[in-house]
Design an enzyme around this catalytic site. Structure first.
Site, PDB file in Angstrom:
ATOM      1  N   GLU A 334       0.804  -1.236   0.000  1.00  0.00           N
ATOM      2  CA  GLU A 334       0.000   0.000   0.000  1.00  0.00           C
ATOM      3  C   GLU A 334       0.834   1.280   0.000  1.00  0.00           C
ATOM      4  OE1 GLU A 334      -4.086  -1.354   2.162  1.00  0.00           O
ATOM      5  OE2 GLU A 334      -2.360  -1.160   3.504  1.00  0.00           O
TER       6      GLU A 334
HETATM    7  C1  ACM Z   1      -2.007  -5.391   4.095  1.00  0.00           C
HETATM    8  O1  ACM Z   1      -3.051  -5.883   4.541  1.00  0.00           O
HETATM    9  N1  ACM Z   1      -1.927  -4.105   3.825  1.00  0.00           N
HETATM   10  C2  ACM Z   1      -0.823  -6.218   3.851  1.00  0.00           C
END
Ligand code: ACM
Length: 529
Positions: A334
């Site tokens: 992310e």
């Molecule tokens: C995640 O759940 N951002 C690895």
């Protein structure tokens, strides 16, 4: 003999027969509820009874095996009230004892398998390697009455069905992650978490040490990371961090349970706590405010400043030096505000630094966009195509599909804790899947193992942790340990249902899903009366 005499003798004989049969009740080891389900179970129909004179005998005088004996004794002593001394021996002990040895078949059992044989006289735990003995102990626990898990003295009898169990794992890596970044959990909570995953034969504890909301470990060369970055958590208020001594204590505690600790420092995103602690880590040189919300994807280390890589070298160096396990998790998920042309070389440099400090990289599936060393491991949580890209680079995978294994996903729309961005995940949904068949083009040969992460945006204490982790974690542990051919939802839910009393005696605050036919010891007394 007169007729009445004959009738009296017949009556006494019948009574004698009845009582001797009652003592020799017929058992069936194959009907015991074990999770994970073992590879092979054979019953011999009778029982062994632990008594106040029972002892645990270790073949030879290895400190490590004595440690396993003491671990077993620590489980059995409080509830049985027996002394259960742990002794070294050079031969199989006499009747009524437990015998632990390393004489198991190397080829059949491998590094983690065990052979557990129970006769009327003796319980024998054999393996080729100590880890196997530790897993034999976990199975033995589950064969004893549930009240063996109680911390206070309970009434016996402490009987175990006789027979043989041969067992070994399907996957090498069987783990769970605890995110201590969003909410901080102290060393004692972490130890309990480790104990709970060890009971289901997991062998990796992934500790998510940093996130936007918190930096949770002392870095001696960058002290403000913990002082400032560790000062708060989601929702605000005081939080905390582990000293390096605390971390060593966690690592040692895990090692005694045959669990490898994988430390995670998420980067280049999920780094607001570091960016708030040191202004020079930001491209504009300005410290960020501490963050106590639950948004993701807004932070990034400054990938084209050299100090960023000095920072990585110091952090990775200090923690790698006190991490005996082979892995270092660099996150990589992310990073929405890190342009891809910056992300890729950043991951490559982070990988180089991890290698310099003697570890292999694990990263979330996005790291597959970068050029990876084939020894690096991608943890697939969101995108199968990233997993496939990693496989195409020769890397192995850890599977943590969010809609199956994320322990922070709500069970259903009435669950008070957790989130549901991936799915509502009831017990059947987290159990019914086969890692080797989940994604096209990804087979068993590509999969190192399975991990169930617990993210803690909404989780604030141990009770809440347990409510989200149980009873899904035993099912994930079974997926990781047991062959797919032995797994079946209809029989699994019955086995799991019989863990109600065990969970109660372990003081686990579990979610009593309506999908599971829970049976407590008091229920079975009711039906047998
Ligand atoms: C995640 O759940 N951002 C690895």
């Amino acid at each position: 003999m007169r007729n009445t005499d004959f009738r009296i003798v017949a009556f006494i004989a019948a009574l004698f027969f009845k009582f001797s049969c009652a003592e020799k009740e017929i058992t069936d080891l194959t009907k015991e509820s074990l999770i994970p389900i073992p590879v092979s179970v054979t019953a011999t129909g009778s029982s062994f009874e632990l008594n106040e004179n029972s002892a645990i005998y270790i073949s030879g005088d290895s400190e490590e095996l004595i440690g396993i004996g003491e671990y077993l004794a620590d489980i059995l002593r409080p509830s049985t009230g027996y002394n259960l001394p742990v002794n070294s021996t050079s031969q199989a002990p006499s009747s009524g004892n437990i015998y632990i040895n390393l004489e198991g078949d190397e080829v059949l059992l491998g590094n983690e398998g065990y052979d557990l044989t129970i006769t009327e006289d003796l319980i024998t735990l054999s393996a080729d390697q100590p880890a196997g003995l530790f897993y034999a102990v976990q199975t033995l626990r589950q064969l004893l009455p549930a009240k063996v898990e109680n911390n206070g003295k309970q009434e016996g009898p402490w009987k175990i069905s006789t027979g043989n169990i041969i067992d070994y794992p399907n996957y090498t890596y069987r783990g769970s992650m605890l995110d201590v970044g969003r909410h901080f959990f102290g060393v004692e909570d972490v130890k309990r978490y480790i104990d709970l995953i060890a009971a289901f034969k997991m062998n990796v504890f992934h500790l998510g040490l940093t996130n936007d909301q918190g930096w949770r470990i002392e870095i001696k060369s960058w002290p403000k990371l913990a002082e400032i970055g560790g000062s708060t958590e989601v929702g605000g208020g005081e939080a905390g961090f582990y000293t390096q001594e605390d971390y060593k204590e966690i690592v040692q505690y895990a090692a005694e349970r045959y669990i490898t600790v994988v430390p995670e420092f998420d980067m280049p995103g999920h780094t607001n706590a570091a960016l708030a602690s040191y202004p020079e880590l930001n491209c504009d040189g300005k410290a960020r405010d501490l963050y106590t919300g639950i948004e993701v994807g807004f932070s990034t280390l400054c990938t084209d400043k050299e100090i960023t890589y000095e920072f990585l070298d110091d952090v990775i160096g200090e923690i790698a030096a006190i991490t005996p396990g082979p892995y270092f998790h660099i996150g990589g998920d992310e990073s929405h505000v890190t342009p891809m042309e910056d992300y890729k070389p950043f991951i490559a440099r982070a990988e180089e630094i991890v290698h310099k400090h003697g570890k292999s990289v694990i990263g979330w599936d996005e790291i597959a966009h970068a050029e990876l060393d084939p020894g690096s491991i991608a943890q697939v949580w969101a995108r199968a195509e990233n997993g496939k890209m990693a496989v195409d680079q020769g890397c192995k995978l850890i599977l943590s599909p969010a809609n199956k294994t994320y322990l922070d996903m709500q069970y259903d729309s009435t669950t008070q804790l957790g989130l549901h961005w991936a799915a509502y995940v009831e017990i059947d949904s987290s159990y019914i899947w086969d890692p080797a068949k989940l994604y096209p083009g990804i087979g068993k040969e590509n999969i190192l193992g399975i991990e169930a992460p617990l993210w803690t945006e909404t989780i604030t204490n141990m009770e809440e942790i347990e409510y989200m982790v149980f009873p899904r974690l035993p099912g994930i542990a079974e997926i990781a340990w047991s062959p797919a051919s032995l797994r079946d939802w209809e029989t699994y839910k019955v086995r799991l249902g019989k863990f109600a009393s065990r969970f109660d005696n372990m003081d686990i605050n579990y979610y009593a899903s309506k999908q599971i036919p829970w049976v407590t010891d008091s229920d079975s007394l009711k039906t047998s009366n």
